[in-house]
Design a protein around this motif. Structure first.
Motif, PDB file in Angstrom:
ATOM      1  N   THR A   1     -44.730 -28.776  10.989  1.00 37.42           N
ATOM      2  CA  THR A   1     -45.570 -28.553  12.165  1.00 37.42           C
ATOM      3  C   THR A   1     -46.600 -27.478  11.839  1.00 37.42           C
ATOM      4  O   THR A   1     -46.609 -26.904  10.751  1.00 37.42           O
ATOM      5  CB  THR A   1     -44.719 -28.125  13.360  1.00 37.42           C
ATOM      6  OG1 THR A   1     -44.021 -26.910  13.022  1.00 37.42           O
ATOM      7  CG2 THR A   1     -43.694 -29.194  13.706  1.00 37.42           C
TER       8      THR A   1
ATOM      9  N   VAL B   1     -48.140 -31.513   0.945  1.00 33.87           N
ATOM     10  CA  VAL B   1     -49.139 -30.490   1.226  1.00 33.87           C
ATOM     11  C   VAL B   1     -49.621 -29.901  -0.088  1.00 33.87           C
ATOM     12  O   VAL B   1     -48.808 -29.467  -0.923  1.00 33.87           O
ATOM     13  CB  VAL B   1     -48.544 -29.388   2.118  1.00 33.87           C
ATOM     14  CG1 VAL B   1     -49.586 -28.296   2.365  1.00 33.87           C
ATOM     15  CG2 VAL B   1     -48.050 -29.972   3.430  1.00 33.87           C
TER      16      VAL B   1
ATOM     17  N   ASN C   1     -43.675 -31.262  -1.277  1.00 30.86           N
ATOM     18  CA  ASN C   1     -43.289 -32.418  -0.456  1.00 30.86           C
ATOM     19  C   ASN C   1     -42.156 -32.012   0.478  1.00 30.86           C
ATOM     20  O   ASN C   1     -41.267 -31.229   0.120  1.00 30.86           O
ATOM     21  CB  ASN C   1     -42.843 -33.581  -1.340  1.00 30.86           C
ATOM     22  CG  ASN C   1     -42.613 -34.844  -0.514  1.00 30.86           C
ATOM     23  OD1 ASN C   1     -43.525 -35.341   0.108  1.00 30.86           O
ATOM     24  ND2 ASN C   1     -41.389 -35.329  -0.520  1.00 30.86           N
TER      25      ASN C   1
ATOM     26  N   VAL D   1     -49.432 -33.234  10.436  1.00 29.65           N
ATOM     27  CA  VAL D   1     -49.956 -34.533  10.010  1.00 29.65           C
ATOM     28  C   VAL D   1     -49.767 -34.754   8.516  1.00 29.65           C
ATOM     29  O   VAL D   1     -49.288 -35.806   8.083  1.00 29.65           O
ATOM     30  CB  VAL D   1     -51.458 -34.658  10.363  1.00 29.65           C
ATOM     31  CG1 VAL D   1     -52.020 -35.970   9.845  1.00 29.65           C
ATOM     32  CG2 VAL D   1     -51.675 -34.515  11.861  1.00 29.65           C
ATOM     33  N   THR D   2     -50.122 -33.723   7.704  1.00 25.75           N
ATOM     34  CA  THR D   2     -50.203 -33.905   6.251  1.00 25.75           C
ATOM     35  C   THR D   2     -48.850 -33.715   5.577  1.00 25.75           C
ATOM     36  O   THR D   2     -48.117 -32.767   5.885  1.00 25.75           O
ATOM     37  CB  THR D   2     -51.209 -32.909   5.658  1.00 25.75           C
ATOM     38  OG1 THR D   2     -52.457 -33.075   6.327  1.00 25.75           O
ATOM     39  CG2 THR D   2     -51.388 -33.136   4.158  1.00 25.75           C
ATOM     40  N   ASN D   3     -48.516 -34.608   4.652  1.00 26.53           N
ATOM     41  CA  ASN D   3     -47.333 -34.502   3.790  1.00 26.53           C
ATOM     42  C   ASN D   3     -47.491 -35.551   2.683  1.00 26.53           C
ATOM     43  O   ASN D   3     -47.729 -36.724   2.988  1.00 26.53           O
ATOM     44  CB  ASN D   3     -46.044 -34.770   4.571  1.00 26.53           C
ATOM     45  CG  ASN D   3     -44.799 -34.500   3.730  1.00 26.53           C
ATOM     46  OD1 ASN D   3     -44.765 -33.563   2.950  1.00 26.53           O
ATOM     47  ND2 ASN D   3     -43.788 -35.330   3.911  1.00 26.53           N
TER      48      ASN D   3
ATOM     49  N   ILE E   1     -42.459 -33.895   8.118  1.00 26.46           N
ATOM     50  CA  ILE E   1     -43.820 -33.336   8.118  1.00 26.46           C
ATOM     51  C   ILE E   1     -43.805 -31.979   8.817  1.00 26.46           C
ATOM     52  O   ILE E   1     -43.337 -31.855   9.958  1.00 26.46           O
ATOM     53  CB  ILE E   1     -44.799 -34.277   8.829  1.00 26.46           C
ATOM     54  CG1 ILE E   1     -44.891 -35.611   8.082  1.00 26.46           C
ATOM     55  CG2 ILE E   1     -46.179 -33.644   8.955  1.00 26.46           C
ATOM     56  CD1 ILE E   1     -45.729 -36.649   8.791  1.00 26.46           C
TER      57      ILE E   1
ATOM     58  N   GLY F   1     -48.874 -26.274   7.042  1.00 27.10           N
ATOM     59  CA  GLY F   1     -48.354 -27.202   8.062  1.00 27.10           C
ATOM     60  C   GLY F   1     -49.385 -27.437   9.143  1.00 27.10           C
ATOM     61  O   GLY F   1     -49.996 -26.487   9.648  1.00 27.10           O
TER      62      GLY F   1
END
Length: 244
Positions: A233, A188, A227, A184-186, A231, A181
Motif C-alpha cells: 500500500t 517495485v 518483489n 498498484v506497482t509490484n 502489492i 508502495g
C-alpha cells in the motif's frame, strides 16, 4: 217592388165562385194576383233519421317514418375458428457480447527454502570473491510467511588476532533510503544511484518499524528490484540500500 224585410201576414184564400154552368166548362184563367209578402220562417223541422254509412274512403297517404327503435342486445360470440398454420422460423438473433474476464486465481504457495550450507572456517586471509553466477529464472512469488521469533543470542566467540591495519578508506558508507508502495506497482524498482552492484537491502514496516525480509529479484549499479507477495500500500515500507 215589395219590401221583404218586414214579414207580411198571408192573404186569405179567395172565395170560390159558383161554377157556371155546372159543367165541365172552364172559364178563362184570371190574371195572376200580385205576389204576397214572404211569410214568417217556420220552425225547424225534426231531424231526419241518420242515413246509412257511406262506403269506406280510399287509403290515405303513408304517414311519416317513425324514429329508429333502440339497438337490440349483442348476439352470442361465435365459436373460435381453426388455428392458422405455423409461421416460418425467424432469422437468428445477433450474438451477445462476451462476458467479463473472471478474477485472477490465488497466487501459488512459496517454495520451501533450501538447507543453508555449512559456514566455512574463518581465515585470516580472505579468499578471492568468486564470480557471480547467472541469475536463475524467477519462480512464482509465494505468500509471505509470518516472521519467525528472534533466536537466542549466541555465546561470544573468542577474540581473534588483530588484523593488519588496512588502508584508510572513506569514513562514510554510501546508503540510500526511501518509502515505497503505491497500492498498484509490484515488483517495485528502487533507484539508489550508488554505482555499485554490491548492495545490502534492508526493509522495514512503517506501521510498527518491524524488519521485513526483502525479496530482491534484480540488481543494477543504480537500482534494486523488490518483489512482494501482496502489492504494498502507499508508503507501507521503508527501504535502505547500502553500497560497498
Amino acid at each position: 217592388m215589395v219590401d221583404q224585410s218586414t214579414p207580411v201576414a198571408p192573404l186569405p184564400p179567395a172565395p170560390t165562385g159558383p161554377s157556371y154552368p155546372p159543367t165541365t166548362y172552364v172559364g178563362p184563367t184570371g190574371p195572376t194576383g200580385p205576389i204576397g209578402q214572404q211569410g214568417i220562417q217556420g220552425i225547424q223541422g225534426i231531424q231526419g233519421a241518420t242515413s246509412a254509412t257511406g262506403a269506406t274512403g280510399g287509403v290515405g297517404a303513408t304517414g311519416a317514418t317513425g324514429s329508429t327503435g333502440a339497438t337490440g342486445s349483442t348476439g352470442a360470440t361465435g365459436s373460435t375458428g381453426a388455428a392458422g398454420s405455423t409461421g416460418g422460423t425467424g432469422s437468428q438473433g445477433i450474438q451477445g457480447i462476451q462476458g467479463l474476464i473472471g478474477p485472477t486465481g490465488a497466487q501459488g504457495r512459496d517454495g520451501s527454502q533450501g538447507v543453508q550450507g555449512p559456514i566455512g572456517a574463518d581465515s585470516i586471509v580472505p579468499g578471492p570473491t568468486g564470480a557471480q553466477g547467472i541469475q536463475g529464472l524467477q519462480g512464482p512469488a509465494g505468500v509471505q510467511g509470518i516472521q519467525g521469533l528472534v533466536g537466542a543470542t549466541g555465546t561470544t566467540g573468542l577474540t581473534g588476532p588483530t588484523g593488519a591495519t588496512g588502508a584508510t578508506g572513506s569514513t562514510v558508507t554510501p546508503s540510500f533510503s526511501v518509502n515505497i508502495g503505491n497500492g498498484v506497482t509490484n515488483p517495485v524498482i528502487v533507484t539508489h544511484g550508488l554505482s555499485s552492484l554490491k548492495t545490502t537491502v534492508e526493509l522495514f514496516s512503517n506501521a510498527d518499524n518491524s524488519t521485513v525480509i526483502p525479496n530482491v529479484i534484480g540488481r543494477t549499479t543504480s537500482t534494486v528490484t523488490l518483489n512482494f507477495a501482496v502489492i504494498p500500500t502507499t508508503n507501507q515500507y521503508n527501504v535502505i540500500v547500502v553500497g560497498y
